[in-house]
Design an enzyme around this catalytic site. Structure first.
Site, PDB file in Angstrom:
ATOM      1  N   SER A  69      -0.866  -3.607   3.790  1.00  0.00           N
ATOM      2  CA  SER A  69       0.413  -4.098   3.267  1.00  0.00           C
ATOM      3  C   SER A  69       1.343  -4.264   4.453  1.00  0.00           C
ATOM      4  CB  SER A  69       0.971  -3.038   2.298  1.00  0.00           C
ATOM      5  OG  SER A  69       2.322  -3.281   2.003  1.00  0.00           O
ATOM      6  N   TYR A 102       3.308   5.790   0.234  1.00  0.00           N
ATOM      7  CA  TYR A 102       2.585   4.503   0.161  1.00  0.00           C
ATOM      8  C   TYR A 102       2.415   3.923   1.568  1.00  0.00           C
ATOM      9  CZ  TYR A 102       1.488  -0.349  -1.178  1.00  0.00           C
ATOM     10  OH  TYR A 102       0.900  -1.589  -1.315  1.00  0.00           O
TER      11      TYR A 102
END
Ligand SMILES: NC(=O)c1ccc[n+]([C@@H]2O[C@H](COP(=O)([O-])OP(=O)(O)OC[C@H]3O[C@@H](n4cnc5c(N)ncnc54)[C@H](O)[C@@H]3O)[C@@H](O)[C@H]2O)c1
Length: 322
Positions: free
Chosen positions: A195, A208
């Site tokens: 990401s 995350y």
């Protein structure tokens, strides 16, 4: 030439590999040979960048985790359209069934398996079933992931453990299950979904971000490990994808100040970029693509506080949600 030396230190024991001293002449030759190889690889990289070729994936067996929704589903549709045999894996049988039907409606080749990729034993059993029912997986797409979005002090132990079990360990179990047959055949491709949160820190996403930096780290380390292997494993390729915000519902409260510059990407468009990157055997790709250059050549080169000034100006990220 090297020799092994055993040493005792503290309460432990270690084996040190000592490389015997080279003669000056052999070192000079090795250095020149290294320079030649270096320039050869740089030129090859530039030519591939200028004139990319796309590999044919007809008949390849492509396993995608989390294919029951979002980018995983869009990838399944596109891989099948290119003639690949898709193995759709998801913990959610309803979503998986939906993907299965969508591919079948287009006359694509697809198999579906329900599996929780956080469960190592289930992943190993999956590998046996896929080998028996479908064949050897040659493209593994580690896509399944979750994204709790809250300030770190509000995230619970349970959700953080699940996040790491899925976003990190899920990747590792799948690699342990499917890499051996790729090594045996010196043929394969491992794709991982990191990401932009795996390239830069973002508020509300502390665990995350940690998990997505980890995905990047384990892909880099895997490439290094196979490169160091004395066998020729150059037929195994690696692609890590770094999306920003893709419209799948994963990011429930996106915050974007300049919508034209930092637009939310459609999952189909993201899947097109991912498949194009796999076919061109690119190692790292951001979505949108330009963010790669922004990150590598701007964000990483300027002082941290200067980068923060631009981050404040663009004011883009994910707001907390429960
Ligand atoms: N959507 C974004 O904005 C975005 C941005 C950057 C990175 N990513 C990453 O891309 C990947 C895909 O994201 P998405 O938005 O398409 O996700 P999504 O939420 O749309 O789909 C994820 C799928 O994974 C499945 N899944 C969840 N837990 C599982 C488990 N334990 N075992 C097997 N399957 C499981 C879900 O059932 C679902 O079908 C994720 O790794 C995500 O972190 C997404």
């Amino acid at each position: 030439m090297c020799e092994l030396q055993n040493e005792i230190f503290g309460s432990g024991h270690r084996t040190v590999t000592i490389v015997a001293e080279d003669t000056i002449i052999s070192l000079v030759f090795e250095f020149l040979w290294t320079l030649i190889r270096f320039h050869y690889e740089v030129v090859k990289g530039i030519i591939r960048w200028l004139f990319p070729t796309e590999k044919d994936i007809t008949g390849e067996i492509v396993l995608i985790t989390g294919a029951g929704h979002g980018m995983g589903r869009e990838m399944a549709l596109r891989f099948a359209r290119l003639g690949a045999i898709v193995v759709s894996v998801d913990i959610n049988p309803a979503g998986n069934e939906e993907t299965y039907k969508m591919v079948k409606e287009e006359k694509g080749r697809i198999y579906k398996f329900e599996c929780d990729v956080t469960d190592r034993a289930a992943v190993m059993a999956l590998a046996q079933r896929v080998k028996k029912d479908v064949g050897e997986v040659s493209i593994l797409v580690n896509n399944a992931g979750i994204m709790p979005c809250n300030p770190i002090l509000q995230q619970t132990e349970k959700e953080i453990r699940l996040l790491n079990d899925l976003n990190i360990n899920g990747n590792i179990w799948m690699i342990q299950a499917f890499l051996p047959s790729m090594i045996e055949r010196n043929h394969g491709h491992i794709v991982a979904m990191s990401s932009m949160a795996g390239l830069m820190g973002l508020g509300n996403l502390v665990p995350y971000c940690g998990s997505k930096y980890a995905v990047r780290g384990l892909m880099d380390a895997l490439a290094a490990e196979l490169h160091e292997d004395p066998r020729d494993l150059s037929g195994i390729k690696f692609t890590t994808i770094f999306p920003y915000i893709v419209d799948t519902g994963l990011c429930k409260k996106p915050r974007i100040r300049f919508q034209k510059v930092m637009k939310i990407v459609d999952p189909g468009e993201a899947a097109d970029i991912i498949i194009d990157s796999v076919r061109k055997e690119l190692m790292e790709v951001t979505i949108p693509k330009d963010l790669h250059y922004m990150n590598r050549y701007v964000y990483r080169l300027i002082p941290y506080n200067a980068a923060c000034v631009w981050q404040d100006f663009f004011n883009t990220g994910c707001d907390a949600h429960n």
